[in-house]
Write a protein that holds these residues in place. Structure first.
Motif, PDB file in Angstrom:
ATOM      1  N   GLU A  47       0.832  -1.201   0.000  1.00  0.00           N
ATOM      2  CA  GLU A  47       0.000   0.000   0.000  1.00  0.00           C
ATOM      3  C   GLU A  47       0.874   1.262   0.000  1.00  0.00           C
ATOM      4  O   GLU A  47       2.014   1.230   0.457  1.00  0.00           O
ATOM      5  CB  GLU A  47      -0.913   0.012   1.224  1.00  0.00           C
ATOM      6  N   PRO A  48       0.352   2.386  -0.488  1.00  0.00           N
ATOM      7  CA  PRO A  48       1.117   3.641  -0.416  1.00  0.00           C
ATOM      8  C   PRO A  48       1.353   4.032   1.044  1.00  0.00           C
ATOM      9  O   PRO A  48       0.510   3.790   1.909  1.00  0.00           O
ATOM     10  CB  PRO A  48       0.195   4.658  -1.112  1.00  0.00           C
ATOM     11  N   ALA A  49       2.506   4.620   1.316  1.00  0.00           N
ATOM     12  CA  ALA A  49       2.835   5.049   2.677  1.00  0.00           C
ATOM     13  C   ALA A  49       2.458   6.512   2.832  1.00  0.00           C
ATOM     14  O   ALA A  49       3.142   7.399   2.312  1.00  0.00           O
ATOM     15  CB  ALA A  49       4.325   4.844   2.933  1.00  0.00           C
ATOM     16  N   ARG A  50       1.364   6.745   3.542  1.00  0.00           N
ATOM     17  CA  ARG A  50       0.894   8.120   3.713  1.00  0.00           C
ATOM     18  C   ARG A  50       0.734   8.509   5.185  1.00  0.00           C
ATOM     19  O   ARG A  50       0.842   9.690   5.511  1.00  0.00           O
ATOM     20  CB  ARG A  50      -0.457   8.313   3.011  1.00  0.00           C
ATOM     21  N   SER A  51       0.466   7.540   6.043  1.00  0.00           N
ATOM     22  CA  SER A  51       0.081   7.858   7.419  1.00  0.00           C
ATOM     23  C   SER A  51       1.143   7.523   8.444  1.00  0.00           C
ATOM     24  O   SER A  51       1.918   6.577   8.280  1.00  0.00           O
ATOM     25  CB  SER A  51      -1.215   7.119   7.784  1.00  0.00           C
ATOM     26  N   VAL A  52       1.142   8.307   9.510  1.00  0.00           N
ATOM     27  CA  VAL A  52       1.886   8.001  10.721  1.00  0.00           C
ATOM     28  C   VAL A  52       0.889   7.415  11.707  1.00  0.00           C
ATOM     29  O   VAL A  52      -0.195   7.976  11.917  1.00  0.00           O
ATOM     30  CB  VAL A  52       2.524   9.274  11.316  1.00  0.00           C
ATOM     31  N   GLY A  53       1.218   6.278  12.291  1.00  0.00           N
ATOM     32  CA  GLY A  53       0.323   5.636  13.244  1.00  0.00           C
ATOM     33  C   GLY A  53       0.841   5.756  14.662  1.00  0.00           C
ATOM     34  O   GLY A  53       2.053   5.791  14.891  1.00  0.00           O
ATOM     35  N   ILE A  54      -0.074   5.838  15.621  1.00  0.00           N
ATOM     36  CA  ILE A  54       0.260   5.856  17.041  1.00  0.00           C
ATOM     37  C   ILE A  54      -0.617   4.824  17.740  1.00  0.00           C
ATOM     38  O   ILE A  54      -1.847   4.843  17.586  1.00  0.00           O
ATOM     39  CB  ILE A  54       0.029   7.243  17.668  1.00  0.00           C
ATOM     40  N   VAL A  55      -0.005   3.923  18.490  1.00  0.00           N
ATOM     41  CA  VAL A  55      -0.762   2.941  19.257  1.00  0.00           C
ATOM     42  C   VAL A  55      -1.315   3.621  20.504  1.00  0.00           C
ATOM     43  O   VAL A  55      -0.561   4.152  21.323  1.00  0.00           O
ATOM     44  CB  VAL A  55       0.115   1.734  19.643  1.00  0.00           C
ATOM     45  N   LEU A  56      -2.626   3.621  20.650  1.00  0.00           N
ATOM     46  CA  LEU A  56      -3.270   4.228  21.820  1.00  0.00           C
ATOM     47  C   LEU A  56      -3.540   3.189  22.899  1.00  0.00           C
ATOM     48  O   LEU A  56      -3.465   3.476  24.096  1.00  0.00           O
ATOM     49  CB  LEU A  56      -4.586   4.901  21.407  1.00  0.00           C
ATOM     50  N   SER A  57      -3.871   1.984  22.486  1.00  0.00           N
ATOM     51  CA  SER A  57      -4.061   0.868  23.419  1.00  0.00           C
ATOM     52  C   SER A  57      -3.793  -0.426  22.675  1.00  0.00           C
ATOM     53  O   SER A  57      -3.862  -0.472  21.446  1.00  0.00           O
ATOM     54  CB  SER A  57      -5.489   0.865  23.988  1.00  0.00           C
ATOM     55  N   GLY A  58      -3.488  -1.485  23.425  1.00  0.00           N
ATOM     56  CA  GLY A  58      -3.154  -2.756  22.787  1.00  0.00           C
ATOM     57  C   GLY A  58      -1.692  -2.776  22.382  1.00  0.00           C
ATOM     58  O   GLY A  58      -0.808  -2.453  23.169  1.00  0.00           O
ATOM     59  N   GLY A  59      -1.429  -3.117  21.142  1.00  0.00           N
ATOM     60  CA  GLY A  59      -0.057  -3.184  20.655  1.00  0.00           C
ATOM     61  C   GLY A  59      -0.024  -3.596  19.200  1.00  0.00           C
ATOM     62  O   GLY A  59      -1.034  -4.019  18.623  1.00  0.00           O
TER      63      GLY A  59
END
Length: 226
Positions: A47-59
Motif C-alpha cells: 500500500e502507499p505510505a501516507r500515514s503516521v500511526g500511534i498505538v493508543l491501546s493494545g499493541g
C-alpha cells in the motif's frame, strides 16, 4: 480525542506541546482513531505510505514476509509509540512491510503531509512537530541498526545471546521480561523456533541463563559465552 490526551502528551511526537493544545492540534491535523482486532493488519505491504500511526491501546508489530510466506518481526510497538513514520516521510509508493495488531487495539492515524506542511491557519506547533518527527526517525534508525547487529550474527546461539544481553543492558538488570513469546522471538531473530528452543535448553543446562516463558535471567556475563 480528549481521553487520549494524557497518553499522547508522553508520546515523542508531541514532546514539549502543552496538553491543552493537543485536542485542537489533533483536529487541525485531521487525526482519526480506528479500532482493530488482534492479528488484523493496520497497514499492508504494497500500500502507499501516507500515514503516521500511534498505538493508543493494545499493541502492534511490524512484520516482513518473504516470497514463501516466511515472516520476520522487524519491531514491536507499544502504546504511545509511533509506526510508519519513516516510510510516510520518504513518500514510498509501496510499503515494504506490514503492521499487525498484537491485541485488540485502538490506533490513531495522521496523514504525514498534514504534519510536515503548515496549514492555512499557520498553527505554531508545526515546526515543533517536524523537529519531534525527525527525532523519532533518528531514534528508530538506531533501533534498526541494533537489530542488524543482532541478526547479522552467524549462529542461532549468537543471535539469541546478543539479543538477551542487549535486553539486560536496556533493563540495567540480569533479570528482565522480553516483549515476545517464543514464536515471536524466533521471528524477530530470523531463526527457526525449534533451533532457538534447543539453544535455550542448552544454555539452561550450561548454567548460562534461567527462563520462564518471556522472563529471563542471565547467570554469567556475555564475555563468558562461547
Amino acid at each position: 480525542m480528549q481521553e487520549f490526551v494524557p497518553l499522547l502528551s508522553r508520546c515523542t511526537l508531541f514532546q514539549n506541546i502543552r496538553q491543552e493544545d493537543l485536542s485542537p492540534m489533533l483536529s487541525c491535523l485531521g487525526a482519526r482513531v480506528t479500532t482493530v482486532k488482534k492479528n488484523q493488519l493496520i497497514m499492508r505491504e504494497g500500500e502507499p505510505a501516507r500515514s503516521v500511526g500511534i498505538v493508543l491501546s493494545g499493541g502492534a508489530q511490524i512484520i516482513k514476509e518473504d516470497y514463501y510466506g516466511n515472516r520476520s518481526i522487524v519491531a514491536r510497538i507499544e502504546p504511545g509509540e509511533l509506526f510508519g513514520e519513516s516510510f510516510a516521510c520518504a513518500g514510498v509508493d509501496a510499503l515494504p512491510v506490514s503492521v499487525e495488531a498484537t491485541a485488540d487495539s485502538q490506533i490513531m492515524l495522521i496523514n504525514c503531509h498534514r504534519i510536515t506542511v503548515s496549514c492555512t491557519n499557520a498553527c505554531g506547533f508545526h515546526s515543533r512537530l517536524i523537529y519531534n518527527l525527525l527525532q523519532v526517525v533518528a531514534t528508530k534508525n538506531l533501533i534498526f541498526n541494533q537489530k542488524i547487529e543482532i541478526t547479522s550474527k552467524r549462529t542461532t546461539r549468537e543471535k539469541l545471546m546478543t539479543y538477551l544481553l542487549s535486553q539486560a543492558k536496556a533493563h540495567n538488570s540480569s533479570s528482565f521480561t522480553i516483549p515476545y513469546d517464543r514464536q515471536s522471538l524466533a521471528d524477530y531473530l530470523g531463526v527457526e523456533r525449534s533451533a532457538m528452543s534447543a539453544e535455550i535448553g542448552k544454555l539452561r543446562k550450561e548454567g548460562i541463563l534461567e527462563c520462564d516463558k518471556s522472563r529471563f535471567k542471565l547467570l554469567i556475563t556475555g564475555q563468558e559465552v562461547q
